[in-house]
Motif scaffolding. Structure first.
Motif, PDB file in Angstrom:
ATOM      1  N   ARG A 239      30.157  33.819  -2.354  1.00 25.73           N
ATOM      2  CA  ARG A 239      28.818  33.247  -2.252  1.00 25.73           C
ATOM      3  C   ARG A 239      27.800  34.276  -2.701  1.00 25.73           C
ATOM      4  N   ASN A 240      26.756  33.824  -3.372  1.00 23.05           N
ATOM      5  CA  ASN A 240      25.720  34.752  -3.805  1.00 23.05           C
ATOM      6  C   ASN A 240      24.853  35.136  -2.607  1.00 23.05           C
ATOM      7  N   ARG A 241      24.751  36.440  -2.361  1.00 23.37           N
ATOM      8  CA  ARG A 241      23.901  36.906  -1.267  1.00 23.37           C
ATOM      9  C   ARG A 241      23.316  38.257  -1.660  1.00 23.37           C
ATOM     10  N   LEU A 242      22.339  38.713  -0.860  1.00 23.01           N
ATOM     11  CA  LEU A 242      21.827  40.066  -1.022  1.00 23.01           C
ATOM     12  C   LEU A 242      22.711  40.977  -0.179  1.00 23.01           C
ATOM     13  N   ALA A 243      23.228  42.051  -0.808  1.00 22.12           N
ATOM     14  CA  ALA A 243      24.110  42.965  -0.079  1.00 22.12           C
ATOM     15  C   ALA A 243      23.361  43.607   1.083  1.00 22.12           C
ATOM     16  N   CYS A 244      22.023  43.747   0.948  1.00 21.42           N
ATOM     17  CA  CYS A 244      21.250  44.433   1.974  1.00 21.42           C
ATOM     18  C   CYS A 244      20.903  43.532   3.146  1.00 21.42           C
ATOM     19  N   LYS A 245      21.177  42.225   3.042  1.00 20.86           N
ATOM     20  CA  LYS A 245      20.867  41.330   4.158  1.00 20.86           C
ATOM     21  C   LYS A 245      22.110  40.759   4.810  1.00 20.86           C
ATOM     22  N   THR A 246      23.282  41.136   4.281  1.00 21.69           N
ATOM     23  CA  THR A 246      24.526  40.549   4.782  1.00 21.69           C
ATOM     24  C   THR A 246      25.216  41.547   5.701  1.00 21.69           C
ATOM     25  N   LEU A 247      25.327  41.219   6.987  1.00 17.35           N
ATOM     26  CA  LEU A 247      26.000  42.104   7.936  1.00 17.35           C
ATOM     27  C   LEU A 247      27.511  42.000   7.758  1.00 17.35           C
ATOM     28  N   LEU A 248      28.172  43.163   7.778  1.00 19.58           N
ATOM     29  CA  LEU A 248      29.626  43.177   7.614  1.00 19.58           C
ATOM     30  C   LEU A 248      30.316  42.377   8.711  1.00 19.58           C
ATOM     31  N   LYS A 249      29.771  42.464   9.938  1.00 16.41           N
ATOM     32  CA  LYS A 249      30.459  41.803  11.055  1.00 16.41           C
ATOM     33  C   LYS A 249      30.417  40.275  10.922  1.00 16.41           C
ATOM     34  N   ASP A 250      29.485  39.758  10.103  1.00 16.69           N
ATOM     35  CA  ASP A 250      29.429  38.308   9.909  1.00 16.69           C
ATOM     36  C   ASP A 250      30.436  37.823   8.874  1.00 16.69           C
ATOM     37  N   LEU A 251      31.110  38.761   8.219  1.00 14.36           N
ATOM     38  CA  LEU A 251      31.976  38.384   7.091  1.00 14.36           C
ATOM     39  C   LEU A 251      33.457  38.429   7.427  1.00 14.36           C
ATOM     40  N   ASP A 252      33.837  38.537   8.672  1.00 16.49           N
ATOM     41  CA  ASP A 252      35.237  38.674   9.060  1.00 16.49           C
ATOM     42  C   ASP A 252      35.840  39.931   8.442  1.00 16.49           C
ATOM     43  N   PRO A 253      35.521  41.127   9.028  1.00 18.75           N
ATOM     44  CA  PRO A 253      35.961  42.393   8.423  1.00 18.75           C
ATOM     45  C   PRO A 253      37.466  42.609   8.508  1.00 18.75           C
ATOM     46  N   SER A 254      38.205  41.713   9.187  1.00 13.29           N
ATOM     47  CA  SER A 254      39.653  41.905   9.258  1.00 13.29           C
ATOM     48  C   SER A 254      40.303  41.652   7.903  1.00 13.29           C
ATOM     49  N   LYS A 255      39.610  40.878   7.057  1.00 12.54           N
ATOM     50  CA  LYS A 255      40.141  40.631   5.711  1.00 12.54           C
ATOM     51  C   LYS A 255      39.328  41.438   4.698  1.00 12.54           C
ATOM     52  N   PRO A 256      39.889  41.729   3.518  1.00 14.98           N
ATOM     53  CA  PRO A 256      39.090  42.438   2.510  1.00 14.98           C
ATOM     54  C   PRO A 256      37.863  41.621   2.129  1.00 14.98           C
ATOM     55  N   ILE A 257      36.746  42.303   1.960  1.00 19.21           N
ATOM     56  CA  ILE A 257      35.521  41.627   1.545  1.00 19.21           C
ATOM     57  C   ILE A 257      35.437  41.710   0.026  1.00 19.21           C
ATOM     58  N   ILE A 258      35.376  40.544  -0.615  1.00 18.84           N
ATOM     59  CA  ILE A 258      35.436  40.493  -2.074  1.00 18.84           C
ATOM     60  C   ILE A 258      34.018  40.560  -2.630  1.00 18.84           C
ATOM     61  N   ILE A 259      33.773  41.545  -3.476  1.00 15.47           N
ATOM     62  CA  ILE A 259      32.443  41.731  -4.041  1.00 15.47           C
ATOM     63  C   ILE A 259      32.537  41.661  -5.563  1.00 15.47           C
ATOM     64  N   GLU A 260      31.764  40.723  -6.158  1.00 13.37           N
ATOM     65  CA  GLU A 260      31.769  40.548  -7.610  1.00 13.37           C
ATOM     66  C   GLU A 260      30.323  40.551  -8.106  1.00 13.37           C
ATOM     67  N   PRO A 261      30.124  40.807  -9.401  1.00 13.54           N
ATOM     68  CA  PRO A 261      28.763  40.636  -9.938  1.00 13.54           C
ATOM     69  C   PRO A 261      28.404  39.152  -9.958  1.00 13.54           C
ATOM     70  N   ILE A 262      27.104  38.839  -9.967  1.00 19.06           N
ATOM     71  CA  ILE A 262      26.705  37.438 -10.036  1.00 19.06           C
ATOM     72  C   ILE A 262      27.170  36.844 -11.354  1.00 19.06           C
ATOM     73  N   LYS A 263      27.479  35.542 -11.337  1.00 17.04           N
ATOM     74  CA  LYS A 263      28.090  34.884 -12.506  1.00 17.04           C
ATOM     75  C   LYS A 263      27.042  34.393 -13.507  1.00 17.04           C
ATOM     76  N   GLY A 264      27.492  34.252 -14.747  1.00 20.29           N
ATOM     77  CA  GLY A 264      26.649  33.596 -15.751  1.00 20.29           C
ATOM     78  C   GLY A 264      25.763  34.545 -16.536  1.00 20.29           C
ATOM     79  N   LEU A 265      25.684  35.809 -16.118  1.00 25.86           N
ATOM     80  CA  LEU A 265      24.903  36.797 -16.864  1.00 25.86           C
ATOM     81  C   LEU A 265      25.881  37.883 -17.336  1.00 25.86           C
ATOM     82  N   PRO A 266      25.634  38.465 -18.520  1.00 23.65           N
ATOM     83  CA  PRO A 266      26.592  39.448 -19.050  1.00 23.65           C
ATOM     84  C   PRO A 266      26.668  40.691 -18.157  1.00 23.65           C
TER      85      PRO A 266
END
Lengths: 153, 253
Positions: free
Chosen positions: B88-115
């Motif tokens: 999901r597209n989010r701001l890294a600075c507003k997303t708390l790690l504990k809200d993302l289920d830290p037991s699994k790897p957190i997948i971080i990708e660049p936003i889509k559609g731009l080079p």
């Protein structure tokens, strides 16, 4: 380390000045047409289904005579003609937008659209021809398959 | 009796945990063949109060200095660090790690559609080109008033929602139409046009509607609501696009 697909945009956006300006109200009218024809089609299609499948003797009454009897009346000719044209334009425009959204290569898009418009023309021309040139009482047919008014005429 | 400081009361313990970041890396072409993107994993110690950006900082400062991403204010205002986190597209600075289920790897990708330029940094130029095209500035005619241009609270309320945009591109890069066709104006440009079209002080509304009536304008919106869901400022993006459509239809008929 696994390799995955290139993360770059499928088609890098061209610089803006290269955009073909296509201002005009075509897309606007298309959008409005989709809403309007959708509403009319709901009435036409459910009316069609009710008259053919539910009213009177229901589904068992459908045969050549039933369809021929319907198309002898200008009311059902116009009903079916409207349904044919609105459904075909509505559907073709819908598929056109899907092609625009998902076909990335120019050649593929051109080929898909060409076959779409060809299919549209064939179905609409053939359907319109059938509705207007339909003969409910073809000569030399067994009378029990024809609508009742054929024998009296 | 004056208040006395109790013996150093134990500060509430913030739980800390290990979190794994799975990051999509990409090195620009250095002339030695086409570069391939790949996944990289880092495990860092994080606190319950840490955000994804803190974990990225920890990786960059302590593990791999070559990890590249944008960030400026780090507090959800500048809109530099939009990225695709767990799909999901989010701001890294507003997303708390504990809200993302830290037991699994957190997948971080660049936003889509731009080079992609490098790692999580994308080329924002096509995005800003669309933004410039809708003329994001006040357009007026006639003489300048000697005082401020007056506006009632209700008139201000009309476009209040769309003034919140921080141009992070989270909405535009969540749009499936934008993914396949970079020519589409995208939600962010339409939101910023909405901000002026519905401003009672602005007189350029007709010009902006004319621009957005383009083949690649608002009519390509398929109302999938991805943009509304992605917006870190809670702007009702899809609603704003629909309001622009309605303004065009009432103008045309």
């Amino acid at each position: 380390m696994t390799t995955i697909a290139d993360p770059k945009a499928p088609r890098p956006p061209k610089p803006r000045p290269a955009r073909l300006t296509t201002r005009g109200n075509t897309e606007l009218y298309g959008w409005v047409f989709m809403r309007a024809s959708g509403v009319i089609l709901v009435v036409l299609i459910f009316g069609h289904l009710f008259v053919n499948l539910v009213a009177g003797e229901g589904i068992s009454a459908i045969d050549f005579g039933f369809v021929a009897g319907k198309w002898a009346s200008p009311f059902w000719q116009i009903w079916d003609l409207l349904m044919l044209w609105l459904a075909m334009i509505h559907g073709t425009n819908g598929v056109r937008t899907i092609i625009n959204d998902y076909a990335e290569r120019d050649g593929v898009r051109l080929a898909l659209k060409a076959s779409l418009y060809l299919a549209f023309v064939v179905v609409v021309v053939l359907g319109t021809l059938v509705i207007f040139t339909f003969d409910p009482c073809p000569a030399g047919s067994p009378a029990d398959l024809l609508p009742s008014f054929c024998t009296t005429a | 009796m004056t208040a006395t400081l109790d013996a150093p009361s134990a500060a509430p313990v913030i739980p800390s945990f290990d979190v794994t970041l799975k990051i999509r890396r990409f090195l620009p072409d250095d002339g030695a063949g086409a570069p391939e993107p790949y996944w990289d994993e880092f495990t860092v110690r994080a606190h319950g109060t840490d955000r994804v950006l803190d974990a990225l900082h920890k990786v960059k400062w302590e593990e791999d200095g070559s990890l590249t991403f944008r960030r400026s204010c780090a507090h959800g205002v500048c809109g530099s660090d939009a990225m695709r986190i767990n799909g999901r597209n989010r701001l890294a600075c507003k997303t708390l790690l504990k809200d993302l289920d830290p037991s699994k790897p957190i997948i971080i990708e660049p936003i889509k559609g731009l080079p992609v330029i490098k790692d999580l940094v994308v080329d924002m130029e096509p995005f800003f080109a669309s933004y410039r095209e809708i003329m994001p500035f006040l357009i007026t005619t006639g003489n300048e008033p000697t005082k401020e241009r007056l506006q009632s609270a209700e008139q201000r309320e009309r476009f209040d929602d769309t003034t919140k945009c921080i141009l992070c591109a989270a909405c535009t890069s969540s749009c499936p139409v934008f993914w396949t066709d970079g020519q589409y104006f995208g939600p962010a440009a339409i939101v910023n046009a909405h901000r002026f079209i519905f401003d009672s002080r602005d007189e350029g509304g007709a010009q902006r509607l004319e621009i957005l009536n383009d083949k690649e304008g608002v009519w390509r919106c398929r109302t999938t609501f991805n943009c509304t869901e992605a917006c870190p400022r809670g702007i009702e993006v899809t609603k704003a696009i629909q309001e622009v459509k309605r303004a065009m239809i009432t103008r045309a008929f």
